[in-house]
Design an enzyme around this catalytic site. Sequence first.
Site, PDB file in Angstrom:
ATOM      1  N   ASP A   1       0.814  -1.267   0.098  1.00  0.00           N
ATOM      2  CA  ASP A   1      -0.063   0.099  -0.113  1.00  0.00           C
ATOM      3  C   ASP A   1       0.992   1.210   0.083  1.00  0.00           C
ATOM      4  O   ASP A   1       1.845   1.333   0.834  1.00  0.00           O
ATOM      5  CB  ASP A   1      -1.075  -0.253   1.084  1.00  0.00           C
ATOM      6  CG  ASP A   1      -2.034  -1.032   0.989  1.00  0.00           C
ATOM      7  OD1 ASP A   1      -2.838  -0.784   0.394  1.00  0.00           O
ATOM      8  OD2 ASP A   1      -1.910  -2.082   1.851  1.00  0.00           O
TER       9      ASP A   1
ATOM     10  N   ASP B   1     -13.802  -4.965  -3.902  1.00  0.00           N
ATOM     11  CA  ASP B   1     -13.922  -5.172  -2.447  1.00  0.00           C
ATOM     12  C   ASP B   1     -15.167  -5.481  -1.848  1.00  0.00           C
ATOM     13  O   ASP B   1     -16.286  -4.668  -2.117  1.00  0.00           O
ATOM     14  CB  ASP B   1     -13.551  -3.609  -1.811  1.00  0.00           C
ATOM     15  CG  ASP B   1     -12.314  -3.238  -1.841  1.00  0.00           C
ATOM     16  OD1 ASP B   1     -11.532  -4.113  -2.479  1.00  0.00           O
ATOM     17  OD2 ASP B   1     -11.865  -2.206  -2.173  1.00  0.00           O
TER      18      ASP B   1
END
Lengths: 265, 210
Positions: free
Chosen positions: A12, A131
């Site tokens: 990330d 997601d």
Amino acid sequence: MAVAIRVIPCLDVDNGRVVKGVNFVDLVDAGDPVEMARFYDAEGADELTFLDITATSDNRDSAYEMIRRTAEQVFIPLTVGGGVREVADIDALLRAGADKVSINSAAVARPEFIAEAARQFGSQCVVLAVDARRVPADSRIDLASGFEVTTHGGRRGTGIDAIEWMARAEEAGAGEILLTSMDADGTKAGFDTAMLAAARAAVRVPLIASGGAGELDHFCGAVDAGADAVLAASVFHFGKFRIHQVKDSLDAHGLTVRHTPVPAR
Amino acid sequence: MKKVVVFDYGSGNLASAAKALRRAGADVEVTSDLAAAQEADGLVVPGVGAYAACMAGLLAVRGERVIGRRLAGGRPVLGICVGMQILFERGVEHGEITDGVGEWPGTVERLQAPIVPHMGWNTVKSGNGSALFAGMDPESRFYFVHSYGVRAWELEVSDPFTPPVVTWAEHGGDRFVAAVENGPLSATQFHPEKSGDMGAEVLSRWIALL
């Protein structure tokens, strides 16, 4: 002869720096994505994924520069995602050295984006990131599969059936699906294998399992449920597992992996 | 040091190919300049995306002539991924037929496997007499990412000519060409530039032949 199950560490990255849970002892600068990418390349990662690289458009140039420097250093495929909103974003990321680009919220907002991307660059570089979460029992939303697409890091529901969404995305030209369980993410309690199995039954493009890895046998479970690749972040970043340990575990479970020489640590 | 041109015709991850070739020991230039492409010791033709788009890009810069002239003079050319596919006679995508460069007969068509694209690291079955794969561990893996492939090799060669060396791969029960070595013309369906150390080894061997 069979294609190997891919083991993919996920970084990330925000504003050119790796954020969230990085705890390497043997890197000079654990926050430098280029150095971490090189580290994982040497560790035997089969691909690398960078996500959330461009939280704001101000950071775009630094993101492209970071990708360019990373692509110079690694000799495995690189997927980049986060904030990809239009065809021009994909073009710029590919030119910077990304091999695949993952799209998420922008596709939810405007599903035609998937087809536009696939037409221009080919399905092989268009990864749809989904997601998804289980619809809570007390929810008023009623979805056939019981899995709902979310945006904004899982905070916002969309009312879209996640399994139907993946099938639509495949039809539109997505070449791969990165499926993250927002319920399992961060729990280290294992992947959502029921969701993976439902996705596997609905699509025939490669499926990357994400969210929930905490033990070695979790990876085997994800593959048994139908995943072609397994993605994890913190278990690798914190050194709980090395890439080769995951591969050895998959191998012992009878699955095909790519073995590489293990660097001393 | 051998001079290699990575041909820039608007397709392919040129930077990746260039850095992998440099790592493998070549002096690399990325260019669309036809004279440079003609004169280099080796020419690499990359390619990603749709067959029709790649072919259109190649024709727009008259790349097919450079390839043809080089081969006529016995000068090495290496096609990678769609850069390999366009060397065949034709490609069929979504029912649309596109003429290729036609150095080899055969059709590039959709893979018949349960999971497509074929994406990831796979082994190959090296053809007899291969220079690129000889002596390698058969468990060596290379990175593939493609939905289309050459599922039948159609070029028959008899004495006194040397038959091409065809290397195969398999995915989901379907078999397709992974690499071809045919005199000065070589090609790989996989991406050697993305295939770690084994990919570097293939590129080094190709450079050594220049």
